[in-house]
Each structure stands twice: as C-alpha cells, then as structure tokens.
Design a protein around this motif. Structure first.
Motif, PDB file in Angstrom:
ATOM      1  N   GLU A 185      -1.218 -25.791  50.411  1.00 46.87           N
ATOM      2  CA  GLU A 185      -2.249 -25.567  49.390  1.00 46.87           C
ATOM      3  C   GLU A 185      -3.586 -26.123  49.875  1.00 46.87           C
ATOM      4  N   ALA A 186      -3.548 -27.325  50.470  1.00 50.10           N
ATOM      5  CA  ALA A 186      -4.769 -27.940  51.001  1.00 50.10           C
ATOM      6  C   ALA A 186      -5.364 -27.083  52.122  1.00 50.10           C
ATOM      7  N   TYR A 187      -4.493 -26.525  52.965  1.00 48.75           N
ATOM      8  CA  TYR A 187      -4.971 -25.636  54.036  1.00 48.75           C
ATOM      9  C   TYR A 187      -5.734 -24.450  53.451  1.00 48.75           C
ATOM     10  N   ASP A 188      -5.181 -23.834  52.415  1.00 49.79           N
ATOM     11  CA  ASP A 188      -5.819 -22.652  51.834  1.00 49.79           C
ATOM     12  C   ASP A 188      -7.154 -22.992  51.174  1.00 49.79           C
ATOM     13  N   LYS A 189      -7.226 -24.164  50.510  1.00 56.88           N
ATOM     14  CA  LYS A 189      -8.475 -24.568  49.855  1.00 56.88           C
ATOM     15  C   LYS A 189      -9.551 -24.908  50.882  1.00 56.88           C
ATOM     16  N   VAL A 190      -9.150 -25.587  51.939  1.00 50.79           N
ATOM     17  CA  VAL A 190     -10.083 -25.924  53.026  1.00 50.79           C
ATOM     18  C   VAL A 190     -10.523 -24.642  53.747  1.00 50.79           C
ATOM     19  N   GLY A 198      -8.629 -14.535  47.203  1.00 56.92           N
ATOM     20  CA  GLY A 198      -8.561 -15.850  47.843  1.00 56.92           C
ATOM     21  C   GLY A 198      -7.307 -16.629  47.517  1.00 56.92           C
ATOM     22  N   GLY A 199      -6.298 -15.934  47.008  1.00 52.72           N
ATOM     23  CA  GLY A 199      -5.032 -16.582  46.670  1.00 52.72           C
ATOM     24  C   GLY A 199      -4.148 -15.601  45.925  1.00 52.72           C
ATOM     25  N   VAL A 200      -2.947 -16.027  45.588  1.00 52.69           N
ATOM     26  CA  VAL A 200      -1.982 -15.128  44.953  1.00 52.69           C
ATOM     27  C   VAL A 200      -2.281 -14.989  43.458  1.00 52.69           C
ATOM     28  N   GLY A 209      -7.236 -36.276  48.245  1.00 49.94           N
ATOM     29  CA  GLY A 209      -8.368 -37.056  48.733  1.00 49.94           C
ATOM     30  C   GLY A 209      -8.908 -36.516  50.051  1.00 49.94           C
ATOM     31  N   LEU A 210      -8.000 -36.116  50.928  1.00 43.55           N
ATOM     32  CA  LEU A 210      -8.384 -35.505  52.201  1.00 43.55           C
ATOM     33  C   LEU A 210      -9.153 -34.214  51.955  1.00 43.55           C
ATOM     34  N   LYS A 211      -8.635 -33.391  51.053  1.00 46.37           N
ATOM     35  CA  LYS A 211      -9.283 -32.118  50.721  1.00 46.37           C
ATOM     36  C   LYS A 211     -10.684 -32.367  50.159  1.00 46.37           C
ATOM     37  N   SER A 212     -10.814 -33.365  49.253  1.00 48.59           N
ATOM     38  CA  SER A 212     -12.119 -33.682  48.660  1.00 48.59           C
ATOM     39  C   SER A 212     -13.105 -34.189  49.709  1.00 48.59           C
ATOM     40  N   ALA A 213     -12.617 -35.048  50.610  1.00 47.52           N
ATOM     41  CA  ALA A 213     -13.483 -35.573  51.677  1.00 47.52           C
ATOM     42  C   ALA A 213     -13.997 -34.440  52.554  1.00 47.52           C
ATOM     43  N   PHE A 214     -13.120 -33.482  52.855  1.00 49.20           N
ATOM     44  CA  PHE A 214     -13.499 -32.327  53.663  1.00 49.20           C
ATOM     45  C   PHE A 214     -14.577 -31.510  52.959  1.00 49.20           C
ATOM     46  N   ILE A 215     -14.333 -31.183  51.690  1.00 51.18           N
ATOM     47  CA  ILE A 215     -15.278 -30.351  50.933  1.00 51.18           C
ATOM     48  C   ILE A 215     -16.626 -31.055  50.791  1.00 51.18           C
ATOM     49  N   GLY A 273     -14.622 -20.254  54.914  1.00 46.63           N
ATOM     50  CA  GLY A 273     -14.723 -18.794  54.968  1.00 46.63           C
ATOM     51  C   GLY A 273     -13.591 -18.134  55.722  1.00 46.63           C
ATOM     52  N   VAL A 274     -12.448 -18.820  55.809  1.00 44.24           N
ATOM     53  CA  VAL A 274     -11.271 -18.253  56.477  1.00 44.24           C
ATOM     54  C   VAL A 274     -10.448 -17.493  55.449  1.00 44.24           C
ATOM     55  N   ALA A 275     -10.028 -16.287  55.773  1.00 39.17           N
ATOM     56  CA  ALA A 275      -9.280 -15.451  54.829  1.00 39.17           C
ATOM     57  C   ALA A 275      -7.937 -16.077  54.487  1.00 39.17           C
ATOM     58  N   TYR A 276      -7.501 -15.856  53.246  1.00 35.45           N
ATOM     59  CA  TYR A 276      -6.169 -16.298  52.806  1.00 35.45           C
ATOM     60  C   TYR A 276      -5.092 -15.430  53.470  1.00 35.45           C
ATOM     61  N   PRO A 277      -3.940 -16.001  53.877  1.00 33.07           N
ATOM     62  CA  PRO A 277      -3.619 -17.433  53.957  1.00 33.07           C
ATOM     63  C   PRO A 277      -4.246 -18.045  55.210  1.00 33.07           C
ATOM     64  N   ALA A 278      -4.768 -19.263  55.066  1.00 37.85           N
ATOM     65  CA  ALA A 278      -5.655 -19.821  56.098  1.00 37.85           C
ATOM     66  C   ALA A 278      -4.939 -20.598  57.200  1.00 37.85           C
TER      67      ALA A 278
END
Length: 345
Positions: free
Chosen positions: A167-172, A44-46, A215-221, A177-182
């Motif tokens: 980085e936010a794209y990959d975490k989201v 899920g990442g490098v 903050g955007l990433k946290s709101a999404f999660i 469930g989207v494969a890395y890189p997202a």
C-alpha cells in the motif's frame, strides 16, 4: 500409484480473476489469470465496483480456459477450492458463487481457502514446506509474520500497525507519477539510485515483531512536497532507492528478530505481492547467512501476485485435513488468521 488429487481453484479477492487446476498440490496443470490493471490505472487504485463487474465478465471464460488447458473434465476433479476472504466483498462473492455452482452441479466437495494461506502456499511450487516454519507475508493489503507450527496452523506473531508495505509503495508511486501498481517500477528505479534521504525506519528499536509504514510514507510525501514548493529538483531514483531501503530494512530486521525468538524454525517462507521485490529478496537472502539451520523458501516470482494456483495448493492441504464448506459458504472480507495473544490469552 494412488489416485491423483485434482483441485479446481478460484481466486477473485481483488482485481485478478483467476482459475487453476492443481494436481497433488504441487503441479500446475493450468493457471489462467485475467488482470484488470488497465481498468483501474486511471483511478490510481482498485475501484471495488469496477473490480466486481470485471470478475462477473471474466470468471466463466477463465473457468473454461483453465479446464481446457489442463485437459481435464469435471468428472476428473477431486474438489473445488475458493478464496472466501479477506478481500473486497463484491469481488469475493463472484468467485464464491462460481465455485459453489461448480461444486453443486458436479457433486464435488467445496474447500474454503483463506487468501493469505494461499499466498504462503504459493511457495509450495518452489519446494516442500517444512514445519515449524515462519512466513513473511508482504502484499498490498497485508504485512505480517506468520508462525506455522504444523501443517494447517497459521498464527500471526507480527502485523503492520497501519499501512501494508505494498500500500505504501502504491501511495509513494502516485506522488512520483508512477502508474498503479507501482511496486515493480519503483523497484527498478531504486536500483538506479542511492539511499541519500535516510527516511525513518519505524519501530525498529521496539521489542516486538510489528511493522509501521505510515510515518515513512508521510516523510516521503513531505520531502517531495517541500522540494516542489521551493522549486528544488530531487532525483526520482534516489527517492525510490531511499524509500525502498527503509521498507526493506524494516522487513528484514523484524524477520531476523522473529527467527531469533523462534529458534525451532526450519524454514522461512517469503510470499505475497511484494515478495517479488528484488531488493527485498537479495537483502533477506544475505541476512539468512546468519541462520544456516533455516532454509529460505521463496514463492516463485510469477506466483507472488494473486492467482488461483496458490489457492489450489492451499486447498489441497486443507482437503487432506478434511476441511469442507457447505453451499451456504459466504464471503468474509475481514477474514484473518488468529493472533498469538488471542491464542495465549
């Protein structure tokens, strides 16, 4: 006609091993890229150690392939350029060692290149860079606004306070469930959905040029986790569209603010891995209508990710300016451009 400048370039800062031969800073004779995406996808990442081992396996093959494809010999070369930072230290060391070996064996000058300067100079393959210029650099590890007053000068005037956009794209992507890189798949999903969630756009009201995406990433999660807990089915396309719209709004708003603050700007350069995002490209192009005096120069889509061609373009510019490194050149994983307040202070 003068003697042509042929730069052999190495790039190994993260998970792409790449070697290129660049003529006169603007013509790609070869650009060989060995990607490791499949090796890192299951994690899920490098994974730095895995990346370093792949670079060791691939770098000689990439070098031979790049030289053959360019139809050049070592005697034809003018200099060797290499990314020495920023990036993963083990990965960087492989490229630096390979470049030093070639430079030493063939008595060639060695040119140290900042990976971020490479991303900016990927735009050189789309057109000539005009100064003073402003660059929006958006990648997995960096999101920054860089002021280029003249050739060879790079100053950060805006930076991310936390996560980079990529980085936010990959975490989201991981949450969806989207494969890395997202990034690419989320971009495609976003075009199928609508911005129905209205996620936060951090720091838009603050009078600075900095970014924030945590903050955007946290709101999404939190939105996705809450829906999971109550058994609610959310549209993945709408989630992607809402996330992407928030990212693009932040990037475009801060960039246009920078253009107002730097009225001498002749050119806006869009570069870095996230610069391939179609939503960002279209919204930034539309926003540029308000700045008819500024030309928008976008790095070619196929050169937005990590590659040695961009290092060759930046290396050619540095070579002209007399920048050289000794054989004691080392990797600098934390390398960065100077910040405006450091220069003014």
């Amino acid at each position: 006609m003068g003697k042509r400048t042929l730069i052999l370039a190495f790039e190994s800062s993260c998970d792409e091993t790449s070697v290129a031969v660049i003529e006169n800073g603007a013509t790609i004779l070869s650009n060989v890229v060995a990607t490791q995406i499949k090796s890192h996808q299951r994690f899920g990442g490098v994974v730095p150690e895995v990346a370093s081992r792949h670079h060791i396996e691939q770098v000689t093959w990439c070098l031979n392939a790049a030289m053959q494809e360019a139809h050049v010999t070592y005697d034809d070369l003018t200099a060797v350029a290499v990314t020495y930072g920023p990036g993963l230290v083990g990965a960087l060391l492989v490229g630096v060692a390979a470049a030093k070996a070639v430079a030493f064996a063939h008595h060639l000058p060695l040119i140290p290149v900042n990976h971020m300067a490479g991303h900016i100079y990927a735009a050189r393959f789309a057109g000539r860079i005009k100064f003073p210029a402003l660059a929006l650099l958006v990648s997995g590890g960096h999101t920054e606004l860089v002021w280029l007053e003249e050739e060879g000068s790079f100053v950060i005037i805006g930076d991310t306070r936390d996560d980079a956009a990529g980085e936010a794209y990959d975490k989201v992507g991981r949450v969806l469930g989207v494969a890395y890189p997202a990034g690419k798949e989320l971009d495609m999903m976003a075009h199928q959905g609508c911005d129905t969630f209205n996620f936060p756009r951090a720091m838009l009201q603050e009078d600075n040029l900095d970014f924030s995406f945590s903050g955007l990433k946290s709101a999404f999660i939190n939105t996705v986790h809450h829906a999971d807990q109550v058994g609610e089915q959310l549209s993945r396309d709408d989630l992607a569209a809402s996330f992407q719209q928030a990212v693009v709004d932040i990037l475009v708003t801060k960039t246009t603010r920078a253009l107002h603050q730097y009225p001498a700007t002749r050119q806006l350069i869009l570069a870095g891995g996230v610069a391939a995002n179609t939503g960002l490209r279209s919204q930034l192009t539309a926003a540029m209508q308000a700045f008819p005096q500024v030309e928008l120069l976008q790095a070619p889509l196929q050169l937005c990710g990590d590659n040695a061609a961009m290092i060759g373009a930046a290396g050619t510019m540095l070579y002209r300016h007399g920048v050289r490194a000794g054989l004691d050149l080392n990797a600098d994983p934390a390398l960065e451009f100077p910040y405006l307040d450091e220069i003014e202070g």
